[in-house]
Scaffold this motif. Structure first.
Motif, PDB file in Angstrom:
ATOM      1  N   ALA A 186       1.056  -1.266  -0.016  1.00  0.00           N
ATOM      2  CA  ALA A 186      -0.038   0.023  -0.065  1.00  0.00           C
ATOM      3  C   ALA A 186       0.873   1.171   0.009  1.00  0.00           C
ATOM      4  CB  ALA A 186      -0.790  -0.023   1.314  1.00  0.00           C
ATOM      5  N   ALA A 187       0.665   2.240  -0.871  1.00  0.00           N
ATOM      6  CA  ALA A 187       1.379   3.246  -0.944  1.00  0.00           C
ATOM      7  C   ALA A 187       0.789   4.464  -1.420  1.00  0.00           C
ATOM      8  CB  ALA A 187       2.567   3.098  -2.028  1.00  0.00           C
ATOM      9  N   ALA A 188       1.375   5.643  -1.025  1.00  0.00           N
ATOM     10  CA  ALA A 188       0.447   7.024  -1.452  1.00  0.00           C
ATOM     11  C   ALA A 188       0.700   7.459  -2.867  1.00  0.00           C
ATOM     12  CB  ALA A 188       1.003   7.969  -0.420  1.00  0.00           C
ATOM     13  N   CYS A 189       0.221   6.765  -3.526  1.00  0.00           N
ATOM     14  CA  CYS A 189       0.224   6.971  -5.268  1.00  0.00           C
ATOM     15  C   CYS A 189      -0.751   6.536  -6.016  1.00  0.00           C
ATOM     16  CB  CYS A 189       1.295   6.449  -5.615  1.00  0.00           C
ATOM     17  SG  CYS A 189       1.461   4.480  -5.503  1.00  0.00           S
ATOM     18  N   ILE A 202       7.932   8.039  -3.170  1.00  0.00           N
ATOM     19  CA  ILE A 202       6.554   7.527  -2.887  1.00  0.00           C
ATOM     20  C   ILE A 202       6.362   6.985  -1.342  1.00  0.00           C
ATOM     21  CG2 ILE A 202       4.795   5.848  -3.191  1.00  0.00           C
ATOM     22  CD1 ILE A 202       5.678   5.939  -6.214  1.00  0.00           C
ATOM     23  N   ALA A 203       5.804   7.405  -0.592  1.00  0.00           N
ATOM     24  CA  ALA A 203       5.552   6.946   0.805  1.00  0.00           C
ATOM     25  C   ALA A 203       4.853   5.570   0.969  1.00  0.00           C
ATOM     26  CB  ALA A 203       4.802   7.961   1.642  1.00  0.00           C
ATOM     27  N   LEU A 204       5.563   4.497   1.359  1.00  0.00           N
ATOM     28  CA  LEU A 204       4.986   3.133   1.376  1.00  0.00           C
ATOM     29  C   LEU A 204       4.267   3.311   2.693  1.00  0.00           C
ATOM     30  CD1 LEU A 204       7.687   1.010   0.269  1.00  0.00           C
ATOM     31  CD2 LEU A 204       5.630   1.223  -0.760  1.00  0.00           C
ATOM     32  N   GLN A 205       2.850   2.709   2.722  1.00  0.00           N
ATOM     33  CA  GLN A 205       2.210   2.587   3.981  1.00  0.00           C
ATOM     34  C   GLN A 205       2.206   1.171   4.599  1.00  0.00           C
ATOM     35  OE1 GLN A 205      -0.656   4.415   5.930  1.00  0.00           O
ATOM     36  NE2 GLN A 205       0.209   6.015   4.869  1.00  0.00           N
ATOM     37  N   GLU A 206       2.293   0.011   3.658  1.00  0.00           N
ATOM     38  CA  GLU A 206       2.405  -1.287   4.061  1.00  0.00           C
ATOM     39  C   GLU A 206       3.477  -2.035   2.932  1.00  0.00           C
ATOM     40  OE1 GLU A 206      -1.562  -2.614   4.471  1.00  0.00           O
ATOM     41  OE2 GLU A 206      -0.692  -4.672   5.486  1.00  0.00           O
ATOM     42  N   LEU A 207       4.031  -2.887   3.465  1.00  0.00           N
ATOM     43  CA  LEU A 207       4.767  -3.660   2.480  1.00  0.00           C
ATOM     44  C   LEU A 207       5.125  -4.963   3.131  1.00  0.00           C
ATOM     45  CD1 LEU A 207       6.210  -4.162  -0.072  1.00  0.00           C
ATOM     46  CD2 LEU A 207       8.236  -2.980   0.932  1.00  0.00           C
ATOM     47  N   LYS A 208       4.272  -6.042   2.821  1.00  0.00           N
ATOM     48  CA  LYS A 208       4.427  -7.457   3.514  1.00  0.00           C
ATOM     49  C   LYS A 208       4.308  -8.805   2.720  1.00  0.00           C
ATOM     50  CE  LYS A 208      -0.185  -7.634   5.232  1.00  0.00           C
ATOM     51  NZ  LYS A 208      -1.115  -7.658   6.307  1.00  0.00           N
ATOM     52  N   LEU A 209       4.815  -9.815   3.236  1.00  0.00           N
ATOM     53  CA  LEU A 209       4.436 -10.941   2.302  1.00  0.00           C
ATOM     54  C   LEU A 209       3.135 -11.530   3.284  1.00  0.00           C
ATOM     55  CD1 LEU A 209       7.831 -12.429   1.379  1.00  0.00           C
ATOM     56  CD2 LEU A 209       6.422 -10.874   0.220  1.00  0.00           C
ATOM     57  N   ASP A 210       2.187 -12.198   2.745  1.00  0.00           N
ATOM     58  CA  ASP A 210       1.132 -12.664   3.512  1.00  0.00           C
ATOM     59  C   ASP A 210       1.228 -14.136   3.408  1.00  0.00           C
ATOM     60  OD1 ASP A 210      -0.286 -10.964   5.030  1.00  0.00           O
ATOM     61  OD2 ASP A 210      -2.047 -10.745   3.728  1.00  0.00           O
ATOM     62  N   ALA A 211       1.559 -14.829   4.400  1.00  0.00           N
ATOM     63  CA  ALA A 211       1.587 -16.433   4.249  1.00  0.00           C
ATOM     64  C   ALA A 211       0.022 -16.896   4.308  1.00  0.00           C
ATOM     65  CB  ALA A 211       2.429 -16.923   5.379  1.00  0.00           C
ATOM     66  N   PRO A 212      -0.254 -17.883   3.726  1.00  0.00           N
ATOM     67  CA  PRO A 212      -1.313 -18.646   3.590  1.00  0.00           C
ATOM     68  C   PRO A 212      -1.430 -19.421   5.210  1.00  0.00           C
ATOM     69  CG  PRO A 212       0.135 -19.963   2.271  1.00  0.00           C
ATOM     70  CD  PRO A 212       0.785 -18.750   2.738  1.00  0.00           C
ATOM     71  N   SER A 213      -2.605 -19.612   5.459  1.00  0.00           N
ATOM     72  CA  SER A 213      -3.013 -20.452   6.862  1.00  0.00           C
ATOM     73  C   SER A 213      -2.498 -21.721   6.197  1.00  0.00           C
ATOM     74  CB  SER A 213      -4.275 -20.416   7.251  1.00  0.00           C
ATOM     75  OG  SER A 213      -5.051 -21.057   6.235  1.00  0.00           O
ATOM     76  N   LEU A 214      -2.187 -22.551   7.256  1.00  0.00           N
ATOM     77  CA  LEU A 214      -1.768 -23.994   6.857  1.00  0.00           C
ATOM     78  C   LEU A 214      -2.798 -24.786   6.240  1.00  0.00           C
ATOM     79  CD1 LEU A 214       0.966 -25.618   7.420  1.00  0.00           C
ATOM     80  CD2 LEU A 214      -0.217 -26.477   9.516  1.00  0.00           C
ATOM     81  N   GLU A 215      -4.208 -24.233   6.324  1.00  0.00           N
ATOM     82  CA  GLU A 215      -5.286 -25.007   5.854  1.00  0.00           C
ATOM     83  C   GLU A 215      -5.488 -24.634   4.376  1.00  0.00           C
ATOM     84  OE1 GLU A 215      -8.116 -27.503   6.198  1.00  0.00           O
ATOM     85  OE2 GLU A 215      -7.491 -26.601   8.094  1.00  0.00           O
ATOM     86  N   GLU A 216      -5.150 -23.241   4.074  1.00  0.00           N
ATOM     87  CA  GLU A 216      -4.864 -22.727   2.758  1.00  0.00           C
ATOM     88  C   GLU A 216      -3.765 -23.506   1.954  1.00  0.00           C
ATOM     89  OE1 GLU A 216      -6.754 -18.238   3.384  1.00  0.00           O
ATOM     90  OE2 GLU A 216      -4.704 -18.593   3.585  1.00  0.00           O
ATOM     91  N   TYR A 217      -2.802 -23.498   2.756  1.00  0.00           N
ATOM     92  CA  TYR A 217      -1.745 -24.197   2.204  1.00  0.00           C
ATOM     93  C   TYR A 217      -2.006 -25.735   1.706  1.00  0.00           C
ATOM     94  CZ  TYR A 217       3.094 -26.284   1.825  1.00  0.00           C
ATOM     95  OH  TYR A 217       4.108 -27.032   1.233  1.00  0.00           O
ATOM     96  N   PHE A 218      -2.651 -26.425   2.412  1.00  0.00           N
ATOM     97  CA  PHE A 218      -3.052 -27.722   2.137  1.00  0.00           C
ATOM     98  C   PHE A 218      -3.837 -27.822   1.043  1.00  0.00           C
ATOM     99  CE2 PHE A 218      -5.788 -31.457   3.475  1.00  0.00           C
ATOM    100  CZ  PHE A 218      -4.978 -32.509   3.242  1.00  0.00           C
ATOM    101  N   GLN A 219      -4.747 -26.721   0.864  1.00  0.00           N
ATOM    102  CA  GLN A 219      -5.670 -26.783  -0.137  1.00  0.00           C
ATOM    103  C   GLN A 219      -4.873 -26.611  -1.514  1.00  0.00           C
ATOM    104  OE1 GLN A 219      -9.142 -24.227   0.346  1.00  0.00           O
ATOM    105  NE2 GLN A 219     -10.235 -25.878   1.393  1.00  0.00           N
TER     106      GLN A 219
END
Ligand code: ADP
Length: 327
Positions: free
Chosen positions: A230-233, A285-302
């Motif tokens: 997420a960034a201010a742009c 550009i100002a960054l508001q958020e920068l991350k890697l979202d891991a799936p839950s183990l349940e999502e991973y299994f699927q």
């Protein structure tokens, strides 16, 4: 303690297990996870000496399952998916009978049965008829049976299936306690059943191994991870920020507050966060958020099972359209 090498098992036209290889070391508690029909029971039955392999080999406690099946059976405690029932015997009688069948010497049987009942937590039903105990207890009678010859290795096929939540919790507690003294391989088609008991998870699907690792390690691996920025742009600037990175399926949302959010799938192993940070600084550009979202183990299994099927179908479709295009 358990070694499976290129194991293949066919039933007529059905390929139940397809060149499966894995190892379980002494003292490990390994969850064998996969949807129904994945090949778990078949693998377990080969390990327990109940099915011959079509190809490949397996050994338990150093004994070859094909050539030394007697020694294998003496080294493992096997809990089949459906525990055989002898409704007319009392629990303690049934276990003494099983101990005799497994070659526990007569003078040791009483102690062996007491110990197995204590480990499985069924002393309170020892005088009951097997046919009169609840399903949860019957499963634990099966566990006591698996334990009666004090085997190094326990192989449990869907030990929690068909049980209510309390019974499942109790079985999981017993397995956790047993883990202190035994090497354990246990199967389930429900992730939550293995997640908090197993130190390692093997994911099997369509007879092949799809993943192998500690529960949190599996999630930390980049499969199924998403990049969130997420960034201010505006949208155009966000696109430039992300251009040429190892990502796919970028989704952009331009907010009314001057922020644009992007999320995208990552190519396996990729982590473009540093690059994005540098680009944002360079572009002011100002960054508001920068991350890697891991799936839950349940999502991973699927992802590892159903997702893999979809990918294969897509590949087949691409293959078809390419052929169609060429024609
Ligand atoms: P899981 O335990 O993961 O649910 P199984 O090992 O029971 O899977 O089954 C794998 C595949 O092999 C399925 O397609 C199943 O129908 C088939 N299968 C298993 N046992 C037999 C058998 N005795 N005869 C024929 N097909 C079998």
């Amino acid at each position: 303690m358990i070694t499976v090498t290129d194991l293949t098992k066919r039933f007529g036209q059905t390929l139940a297990v397809d060149r499966l290889s894995f190892q379980v070391e002494s003292g490990e508690v390994v969850g064998f996870l996969g949807p129904n029909g994945a090949g778990k029971s078949t693998t377990i039955r080969v390990l327990a000496g109940y099915h011959p392999a079509t190809r490949g080999s397996a050994s338990v406690a150093g004994f070859d399952v094909a050539k030394q099946s007697l020694q294998v059976r003496q080294s493992i405690g096997y809990l089949p998916e459906n525990v055989p029932i002898y409704p007319e015997l009392r629990v303690v009688e049934y276990l003494r009978y099983r101990a005799a069948l497994k070659g526990v010497p007569a003078r040791d049987r009483k102690v062996a049965v007491m110990r197995a009942m204590a480990k499985a937590g069924i002393e309170d039903v020892r005088r009951k008829l097997v046919g009169h105990v609840s399903r949860g207890y019957r499963q634990r009678v099966g566990l006591a049976d698996a334990l009666v010859s004090n085997p190094k290795v326990l192989i449990l096929d869907e030990p929690t299936s068909g049980l209510d939540p309390n019974q499942r919790r109790r079985i999981k507690e017993v397995v956790r306690e047993l883990a202190e003294e035994h090497t354990i391989l246990f199967s389930s088609h429900i992730l939550a059943e293995v997640q908090d008991v197993a130190s390692r998870i093997l994911v099997i699907h369509r007879g092949t191994l799809r993943a192998d690792g500690a529960p949190d390690e599996l999630v930390r691996s980049s499969v199924g991870r998403r990049l969130v920025v997420a960034a201010a742009c505006d949208e155009a600037a966000m696109r430039q920020l992300l251009a040429g990175l190892p990502i796919e399926g970028v989704e952009l949302v331009e907010g009314t507050n001057g922020l644009t959010r992007a999320s995208a799938g990552l190519t396996e192993g990729a982590d473009p966060r540093a690059e994005i940070g540098e680009r944002a600084v360079a572009a002011g550009i100002a960054l508001q958020e920068l991350k890697l979202d891991a799936p839950s183990l349940e999502e991973y299994f699927q992802l590892m099972t159903e997702g893999a099927d979809r990918a294969a179908e897509n590949e087949a479709l691409v293959g078809d359209s390419e052929t169609a295009g060429a024609a």
